[in-house]
Scaffold this active site. Sequence first.
Site, PDB file in Angstrom:
ATOM      1  CG  HIS A 150      -4.344   0.782  -7.961  1.00 18.80           C
ATOM      2  ND1 HIS A 150      -5.684   0.740  -7.668  1.00 18.80           N
ATOM      3  CD2 HIS A 150      -3.776   1.610  -7.051  1.00 18.80           C
ATOM      4  CE1 HIS A 150      -5.914   1.535  -6.638  1.00 18.80           C
ATOM      5  NE2 HIS A 150      -4.770   2.062  -6.243  1.00 18.80           N
ATOM      6  CG  HIS A 199      -2.027   0.891   1.304  1.00 15.36           C
ATOM      7  ND1 HIS A 199      -2.427   1.676   0.258  1.00 15.36           N
ATOM      8  CD2 HIS A 199      -2.844   1.241   2.347  1.00 15.36           C
ATOM      9  CE1 HIS A 199      -3.430   2.458   0.638  1.00 15.36           C
ATOM     10  NE2 HIS A 199      -3.698   2.220   1.915  1.00 15.36           N
ATOM     11  CG  ASP A 220       2.999   4.593  -3.635  1.00 18.82           C
ATOM     12  OD1 ASP A 220       2.975   5.746  -3.199  1.00 18.82           O
ATOM     13  OD2 ASP A 220       2.342   3.657  -3.147  1.00 18.82           O
TER      14      ASP A 220
HETATM   15  N1  ACO Z   1       4.697  -6.662 -10.398  1.00 18.96           N
HETATM   16  C1  ACO Z   1       4.550  -7.861 -11.027  1.00 18.96           C
HETATM   17  N2  ACO Z   1       3.394  -8.536 -11.126  1.00 18.96           N
HETATM   18  C2  ACO Z   1       2.318  -7.973 -10.561  1.00 18.96           C
HETATM   19  C3  ACO Z   1       2.372  -6.736  -9.900  1.00 18.96           C
HETATM   20  C4  ACO Z   1       3.623  -6.069  -9.833  1.00 18.96           C
HETATM   21  N3  ACO Z   1       3.750  -4.889  -9.240  1.00 18.96           N
HETATM   22  N4  ACO Z   1       1.152  -6.426  -9.430  1.00 18.96           N
HETATM   23  C5  ACO Z   1       0.349  -7.428  -9.787  1.00 18.96           C
HETATM   24  N5  ACO Z   1       1.050  -8.384 -10.468  1.00 18.96           N
HETATM   25  C6  ACO Z   1       0.520  -9.593 -11.092  1.00 18.96           C
HETATM   26  C7  ACO Z   1       0.289 -10.670 -10.036  1.00 18.96           C
HETATM   27  O1  ACO Z   1       1.410 -11.493  -9.883  1.00 18.96           O
HETATM   28  C8  ACO Z   1      -0.891 -11.407 -10.660  1.00 18.96           C
HETATM   29  O2  ACO Z   1      -0.409 -12.226 -11.681  1.00 18.96           O
HETATM   30  P1  ACO Z   1      -1.056 -13.700 -11.928  1.00 18.96           P
HETATM   31  O3  ACO Z   1      -2.457 -13.437 -12.373  1.00 18.96           O
HETATM   32  O4  ACO Z   1      -0.187 -14.315 -12.940  1.00 18.96           O
HETATM   33  O5  ACO Z   1      -0.991 -14.406 -10.595  1.00 18.96           O
HETATM   34  C9  ACO Z   1      -1.712 -10.306 -11.307  1.00 18.96           C
HETATM   35  O6  ACO Z   1      -0.755  -9.284 -11.636  1.00 18.96           O
HETATM   36  C10 ACO Z   1      -2.786  -9.730 -10.408  1.00 18.96           C
HETATM   37  O7  ACO Z   1      -2.174  -9.283  -9.185  1.00 18.96           O
HETATM   38  P2  ACO Z   1      -2.842  -9.328  -7.757  1.00 18.96           P
HETATM   39  O8  ACO Z   1      -1.774  -9.367  -6.725  1.00 18.96           O
HETATM   40  O9  ACO Z   1      -3.879 -10.397  -7.723  1.00 18.96           O
HETATM   41  O10 ACO Z   1      -3.569  -7.925  -7.760  1.00 18.96           O
HETATM   42  P3  ACO Z   1      -4.175  -7.196  -6.494  1.00 18.96           P
HETATM   43  O11 ACO Z   1      -5.250  -6.328  -7.005  1.00 18.96           O
HETATM   44  O12 ACO Z   1      -4.524  -8.180  -5.435  1.00 18.96           O
HETATM   45  O13 ACO Z   1      -2.947  -6.331  -5.955  1.00 18.96           O
HETATM   46  C11 ACO Z   1      -1.386  -4.586  -5.692  1.00 18.96           C
HETATM   47  C12 ACO Z   1      -2.791  -4.988  -6.188  1.00 18.96           C
HETATM   48  C13 ACO Z   1      -1.208  -5.047  -4.233  1.00 18.96           C
HETATM   49  C14 ACO Z   1      -1.282  -3.070  -5.716  1.00 18.96           C
HETATM   50  C15 ACO Z   1      -0.321  -5.232  -6.605  1.00 18.96           C
HETATM   51  O14 ACO Z   1      -0.465  -4.757  -7.925  1.00 18.96           O
HETATM   52  C16 ACO Z   1       1.117  -4.972  -6.112  1.00 18.96           C
HETATM   53  O15 ACO Z   1       1.601  -5.727  -5.264  1.00 18.96           O
HETATM   54  N6  ACO Z   1       1.790  -3.915  -6.648  1.00 18.96           N
HETATM   55  C17 ACO Z   1       3.129  -3.562  -6.161  1.00 18.96           C
HETATM   56  C18 ACO Z   1       3.029  -2.780  -4.868  1.00 18.96           C
HETATM   57  C19 ACO Z   1       2.515  -1.390  -5.097  1.00 18.96           C
HETATM   58  O16 ACO Z   1       2.982  -0.655  -5.944  1.00 18.96           O
HETATM   59  N7  ACO Z   1       1.539  -1.003  -4.225  1.00 18.96           N
HETATM   60  C20 ACO Z   1       0.996   0.346  -4.239  1.00 18.96           C
HETATM   61  C21 ACO Z   1      -0.406   0.345  -4.738  1.00 18.96           C
HETATM   62  S1  ACO Z   1      -1.008   2.001  -4.822  1.00 18.96           S
HETATM   63  C22 ACO Z   1      -1.348   2.394  -3.234  1.00 18.96           C
HETATM   64  O17 ACO Z   1      -1.682   1.594  -2.400  1.00 18.96           O
HETATM   65  C23 ACO Z   1      -1.213   3.753  -2.845  1.00 18.96           C
END
Ligand code: ACO
Length: 437
Positions: free
Chosen positions: A307, A268, A363
Amino acid sequence: MPERKLRVRDTATDETYELGVKHSAIRALDIRPIKKDPDEFGMLSYDPGYTNTASCTSRITYIDGDKGILRYRGYPIEQLAENCSYTEVCYLLLYGELPTSSELTAWNREIVDHTMVHENMKKFLDGFRYDAHPMGMLISSVAAMSTYYPDSKNVQSRTNRRLQQLRLIGKVPTLAAYAYRHSRGLPFPQPDNEFSYSENFMNMLWRMTEARYQPNPTLARALDVLFILHADHEQNCSTSTMRTVGSSEADPYVSLSAACGALYGPLHGGANEAVLTMLDEIGTLDKIPRFIKEVKEGERRLMGFGHRVYKNYDPRAKIISEIAEQVFEVTGRNPKIELAKELERIALEDDYFVKRRLYPNVDFYSGIIYEAMGFKPEMFTVLFAIGRTVGWLAHWDELMEDPERRIARPRQLYLGPEEREFVPILERLGRMKHERS
Ligand code: ACO
C-alpha cells in the site's frame, strides 16, 4: 501564520530563501521565486505519483500508515465497524458528526426515497452485451445519470449538492444490482424500501420468484461492515480523481463516474478481483513457494499486498479476516481462505516483503468473502464502489466548500525537443533519414 521556517540556500546563486512551514508542509508556490536568472520560470517540485505532495487540506479521514491507524472524522474504524450501520457512517462522513437516532431515521428515509432509477436506465443497461463487465456498466450508467439530472450542474449550491449526494448513495446499489442481473439475464426488480441499505441491495441482486426475499442477517451485516470499511480512504487514486474532475465544476455524476474508472484498475480497487484470479492460478498450497519466488524475481506482484500509505497491517484487512469466519458459518468455508492465509504467513516471514514493509491490504481477503456470498469476481470492484461512493461525495463536497479550491492542473518538466522548423510531408522521409543517420 507559519509554525516555523525552512531556510534554503541555492548553491548556484548563493541566495538564501526562507520558506514558511505550516502543518509540517511548505507551500509549493513559495519555491517558485528560486531562480538562477530572472528570466527563468522558477523552481518546481517533481513528484510522480504524488508520493509526498498534499493536494488539499481535509477533515474527513485520518490515516497513520506506520501505525496502521484509520479514523473517519476522528472515530477509529474498528469502533465504527463494530457499532454502526453503513448509512450511519455515510452521515458521519458527509456531515462530520454521528447522527442522533431521530436524525438517522430521517436520513435513512431520505436515502430510500432515492433508490429507484428512471425506467429508461433499464433500457440503457439492456443495451450492453450479455458478458459486459459490471464495472464498465456501472461507470457508464453513473455518467448517464448526468443526463437525467441536469440540475446537478448547479454545483455551487449546498442544497443542490445534498440532493445529488442522496441520489447517488440511493441509486448506485440499484445500478450495481442491475449490472449483475443483466449478466445473468434476470429481470430488474424494484428496490424494497422496507429493507435496510444492504438488505435492499441483496434483495435486488438475488430476488427470484418468491413473494418476499429474506436476506440472511449475518450476510447483510457482513456486507454493511464491508461497505463501512471501504467508505473512505482520504486522497487515494479514485478520490483524487473525483476531486480533480470536480475541480473543473463538472457535475457529480460524471465526476463520480471518473472516480469509478480510477477504482477499476488492478493497482487500486480492481485488486480484489485480481487476488481471486491469482489464487485460482496458484491453485494449491504446494505451488505457493514457486509463486513467491516469481514475485521476488519481479515477474509478478502479490496482489492484495502493499500500500502507498500503510507500511503496517491494514486495519481493514484485520477486520475483514474476522468477518470471513462469520460469513463462512453461513455459506460454508471458501477453500481459498487457506491458500490466502498460507500466502500471508509465508510473505510476512520473507525478507523481500519484510524489507519493503508489504502487508495484506483491504483487498486481500474481501474477494474471498464476496465469493463465499455468491458474487463472481467481476462484481468485487462494484461492491467496493458502492461503499466508496459516500467517500467520493464527502471529498467532493469538501472541495466545493474549500476557499482555496482551484482547478486541478499539475505542472510538468518538459524534456522534449527544442523549437524546430516544420517539415512539409513530401520532404519528410528523406530529411528524417538524413537526420537519423
Ligand atoms: N508484490 C510484490 N512486490 C511489491 C508489491 C506487491 N504487491 N507492492 C509493492 N512491491 C514492491 C515493488 O516492486 C517495489 O520494490 P523495489 O523497491 O524493489 O522496486 C517496492 O515494493 C515499492 O513498491 P511501489 O510500487 O513503489 O509502491 P507504491 O506505493 O507505488 O504502490 C501499490 C502501491 C500500487 C498498492 C503496490 O503495493 C501494488 O501494486 N500492490 C498490489 C496491488 C494491490 O493490492 N492494490 C490495492 C491497493 S489497496 C487499494 O487501492 C484499495
